[in-house]
Write an enzyme that holds these catalytic residues in place. Structure first.
Site, PDB file in Angstrom:
ATOM      1  N   ASP A  50      11.819 -15.548   1.851  1.00 28.23           N
ATOM      2  CA  ASP A  50      13.240 -15.231   1.670  1.00 28.23           C
ATOM      3  C   ASP A  50      14.118 -15.523   2.890  1.00 28.23           C
ATOM      4  OD1 ASP A  50      12.262 -14.263  -0.684  1.00 28.23           O
ATOM      5  OD2 ASP A  50      12.536 -12.156  -0.204  1.00 28.23           O
ATOM      6  N   ARG A  52      20.363 -25.640 -20.301  1.00 30.21           N
ATOM      7  CA  ARG A  52      19.014 -25.054 -20.225  1.00 30.21           C
ATOM      8  C   ARG A  52      18.880 -24.225 -18.950  1.00 30.21           C
ATOM      9  NH1 ARG A  52      19.001 -27.051 -24.555  1.00 30.21           N
ATOM     10  NH2 ARG A  52      17.381 -28.231 -25.628  1.00 30.21           N
ATOM     11  N   VAL A  72       6.166 -20.232  -8.449  1.00 33.33           N
ATOM     12  CA  VAL A  72       5.863 -21.605  -8.024  1.00 33.33           C
ATOM     13  C   VAL A  72       6.412 -21.813  -6.605  1.00 33.33           C
ATOM     14  CG1 VAL A  72       6.697 -23.965  -8.433  1.00 33.33           C
ATOM     15  CG2 VAL A  72       5.759 -22.624 -10.311  1.00 33.33           C
ATOM     16  N   GLN A  73       7.514 -21.120  -6.311  1.00 28.75           N
ATOM     17  CA  GLN A  73       8.151 -21.259  -4.995  1.00 28.75           C
ATOM     18  C   GLN A  73       7.296 -20.677  -3.863  1.00 28.75           C
ATOM     19  OE1 GLN A  73      12.634 -20.069  -5.579  1.00 28.75           O
ATOM     20  NE2 GLN A  73      11.433 -19.295  -7.267  1.00 28.75           N
ATOM     21  N   SER A  77       0.805  -1.228   0.000  1.00 32.11           N
ATOM     22  CA  SER A  77       0.000   0.000   0.000  1.00 32.11           C
ATOM     23  C   SER A  77       0.835   1.272   0.000  1.00 32.11           C
ATOM     24  CB  SER A  77      -0.929  -0.009   1.227  1.00 32.11           C
ATOM     25  OG  SER A  77      -1.586   1.219   1.345  1.00 32.11           O
TER      26      SER A  77
HETATM   27  O1  F6P Z   1       9.984 -11.343  -0.952  1.00 37.90           O
HETATM   28  C1  F6P Z   1       9.415 -12.443  -1.549  1.00 37.90           C
HETATM   29  C2  F6P Z   1       9.675 -12.479  -3.031  1.00 37.90           C
HETATM   30  O2  F6P Z   1       9.088 -13.650  -3.571  1.00 37.90           O
HETATM   31  C3  F6P Z   1      11.139 -12.366  -3.443  1.00 37.90           C
HETATM   32  O3  F6P Z   1      11.821 -13.579  -3.303  1.00 37.90           O
HETATM   33  C4  F6P Z   1      10.994 -11.868  -4.851  1.00 37.90           C
HETATM   34  O4  F6P Z   1      12.123 -11.128  -5.237  1.00 37.90           O
HETATM   35  C5  F6P Z   1       9.800 -10.962  -4.781  1.00 37.90           C
HETATM   36  O5  F6P Z   1       9.051 -11.368  -3.668  1.00 37.90           O
HETATM   37  C6  F6P Z   1       8.913 -10.990  -5.996  1.00 37.90           C
HETATM   38  O6  F6P Z   1       7.947 -10.005  -5.840  1.00 37.90           O
HETATM   39  P1  F6P Z   1       6.572  -9.997  -6.649  1.00 37.90           P
HETATM   40  O7  F6P Z   1       5.729 -11.137  -6.148  1.00 37.90           O
HETATM   41  O8  F6P Z   1       5.985  -8.671  -6.340  1.00 37.90           O
HETATM   42  O9  F6P Z   1       6.924 -10.192  -8.087  1.00 37.90           O
END
Ligand code: F6P
Length: 363
Positions: free
Chosen positions: A152, A278, A285-286, A75
């Site tokens: 993270d 590749r 997905v993570q 926000s």
């Molecule tokens: O902070 C979590 C995270 O998934 C980071 O690992 C990544 O850099 C970022 O968010 C991606 O952000 P968004 O979902 O806004 O693309």
């Protein structure tokens, strides 16, 4: 002071729902009234249907779901005083004096600013006739507890953040899948994982998947990284390995601070070794999918502790973050953790990686 509200803010992560469920149920069990605020600070500012009272059953059947059922937002409006004034109105008129913020360092900083502004905001609302004396008197101050939800694991003050373990599980099962096909075709795979400016996911995934090489922001690659990398990969092949796995954190850099992308690595391998190579970017997905057992339990335990903390805290107590220290839930000062997390980011930006790594430690 027995009315609390829960919101999730910033990027989502697996296990946030477990925390929402645990806070809701423990608070109800302790005799509190609980509100869920939808869409983070945006919902707090909007009010209306964005702030809904929760019952025991509102949070049934969510522990197994990824993401956050109450939505999240980054926000800009909450950074303005006008936005915080509207948010204060929405809390005061519902008698909400306690907040649990599930988010990252930016969301927790916002929460603390709101707490510091509270008296002034209430005065302004009183002067404008938007709230009654009785409403203002009921909530003389607000108290905040933070839980850190982020895949993270980049927050100082806790051993693990909610979502990291699930993201790791997802990364590992993805790498296992890639290994199978890489083996068949004797290929090298460069796998990009998330983590913004933090190499935790990349490093731990590399250890757990037996990767050949790993690039992380905290250990910038030397100028001759292409030679070092290719020597290692060809050594593995000469020892009979049919494939190579290289993990690249999305924030990987060289010693000049220049980004190293998965494509840079792929090009180096193709050029020098001529391997069939590749790139797989794991991306969001993570962050999606079912939370691991660890993250479900972490959300549960942190959530319960958050309610106990809120019930015990008085006006003069500093806001805290619930963190895991070894295997124990502890309360740590929110501001100190945020300051330290930001000091890490500053040190990284200034290419002072030693300081960054030293500060990242918990205590
Ligand atoms: O902070 C979590 C995270 O998934 C980071 O690992 C990544 O850099 C970022 O968010 C991606 O952000 P968004 O979902 O806004 O693309």
């Amino acid at each position: 002071g027995r009315t609390l509200a829960i919101y999730t803010s910033g990027g989502d992560s697996q296990g946030m729902n477990s925390a929402v469920r645990s806070i809701t149920r423990m608070a109800i069990y302790c005799g509190c009234k609980v509100y869920l605020i939808f869409e983070g600070y945006e919902g707090m500012i909007e009010g209306g249907d964005f702030i809904k009272e929760a019952t025991w059953n509102t949070v049934s059947d969510i522990i197994q779901q990824g993401g956050t059922i109450i939505g999240s937002a980054r926000s800009a409006a909450f950074r303005t005083r006008e936005g915080r004034l509207k948010a204060a109105y929405n809390l005061l008129t519902r008698g909400i004096g306690r907040l649990v913020c599930i988010g990252g360092d930016g969301s927790l900083t916002g929460a603390n600013q709101f707490r510091l502004d509270w008296t002034d905001l209430v005065k302004e609302l009183l002067a404008g006739g938007q709230v009654t004396e009785a409403q203002a008197k009921k909530i003389p101050y607000i108290q905040i507890v933070g839980l850190v939800g982020s895949i993270d694991n980049d927050f100082c003050g806790t051993d693990m953040t909610i979502g990291t373990d699930s993201a790791l599980q997802r990364i590992i099962s993805s790498i296992d899948a890639v290994v199978a096909t890489a083996q068949s075709h004797q290929r090298a795979f460069i796998i990009e994982v998330m983590g913004r400016h933090c190499g935790y996911l990349a490093l731990v995934a590399a250890l757990a998947s037996e990767a050949d090489f790993c690039f992380i922001p905290e250990w910038p690659a030397p100028e001759n990284w292409r030679d070092v990398l290719c020597d290692k990969l060809s050594q593995m092949r000469s020892e009979g390995q049919r494939l190579n796995i290289v993990i690249v954190a999305e924030g990987a850099i060289d010693r000049d601070g220049k980004p190293i992308t998965a494509d840079d690595v792929k090009n180096a391998v193709k050029e020098k070794l001529k391997y069939d190579t590749r790139v797989t970017v794991l991306g969001h997905v993570q962050r999606g999918g079912a939370p691991s057992a660890f993250d479900r339990l972490l959300g549960c335990r942190m959530g319960a502790e958050a309610v106990f903390a809120l019930m015990e805290m008085t006006e003069t107590d500093e806001p805290c973050v619930i963190s895991i220290d070894g295997n124990t839930m502890v309360r740590v000062p929110l501001l100190k953790c945020v300051e330290r997390t930001q000091a890490v980011q500053k040190a990284m930006a200034e290419k002072d990686w030693t300081t960054a790594v030293m500060l990242r430690g918990r205590s």
